[in-house]
Scaffold this motif. Sequence first.
Motif, short mmCIF file in Angstrom:
data_model
loop_
_atom_site.label_atom_id
_atom_site.label_comp_id
_atom_site.label_asym_id
_atom_site.label_seq_id
_atom_site.Cartn_x
_atom_site.Cartn_y
_atom_site.Cartn_z
N ASP A 130 48.53 21.10 -10.61
CA ASP A 130 48.65 22.36 -9.88
C ASP A 130 49.73 23.25 -10.46
OD1 ASP A 130 46.72 21.58 -7.90
OD2 ASP A 130 48.26 20.34 -6.97
N LEU A 131 50.69 22.63 -11.15
CA LEU A 131 51.83 23.36 -11.69
C LEU A 131 52.28 22.70 -12.98
CD1 LEU A 131 54.01 25.59 -11.28
CD2 LEU A 131 55.30 23.93 -9.92
N VAL A 132 52.44 23.50 -14.03
CA VAL A 132 52.91 22.99 -15.32
C VAL A 132 54.10 23.84 -15.77
CG1 VAL A 132 52.36 22.63 -17.76
CG2 VAL A 132 50.63 22.14 -16.01
N PHE A 133 55.15 23.17 -16.21
CA PHE A 133 56.34 23.86 -16.72
C PHE A 133 56.53 23.49 -18.18
CE2 PHE A 133 61.23 24.12 -16.65
CZ PHE A 133 61.23 25.49 -16.86
N ILE A 134 56.51 24.49 -19.05
CA ILE A 134 56.69 24.27 -20.49
C ILE A 134 58.09 24.73 -20.87
CG2 ILE A 134 55.85 24.82 -22.80
CD1 ILE A 134 53.11 25.38 -21.59
#
Length: 213
Positions: A130-134
Amino acid sequence: MHFLPENIDNYVVRHSQQEPKILQELSKETWQKVLNPRMLSGAFQGRILSMISKLVQPKTVLEIGTYTGYSALCFAEGLHPEGKIITIDKNEELETLQNKYFEKSGYRNQIEQFVGDATQIIPKLNTTFDLVFIDADKSNYINYFHLIIDKINPEGIILSDNVLWSGKVVEKLDPKDTDTKVLLEYNNLLNADNRIETVLLPIRDGLTVSRVI
């Protein structure tokens, strides 16, 4: 890197929610003991990450670039009660510090750590997010995007950090500067890909929010 005048930036910080005590402690220990402490998300950006997580209430979060665990704990604040954070970092020397604060936070059982090359680990993850942080090595941002885009649920969010790269993205490009070159291509990619809608926020070193359509 701050792009606002200092007095405005200070005002913004003063009128934003303060970080929890545990994150103050983690920040202090990071600055005392870890190389390159400027890699830390920091109090103001951390509150933004926390707010986004609380708005999304993700059941699954993927973080590419754990560092000392600060941003993971920010995302945990908005995590669904049965949610899970998968976080990846190549530096195994930081695991002890990460675990110390994951344990203190009460989110230990909801955070799964992987150590190694994210480009090799991500394809093996049998889940959607639901949420990806790069927020890892800039030279791989495009690779990370292509690896995660089909693993994100509809209306899921991709957050990309350091996309202004100390302002280098609007300066004359040094042909030897691979990181800036990739970030320029990455920013264009996010803006042009019709699978997402994107807004680039001039927060700290630049934070892009992309929503999967």
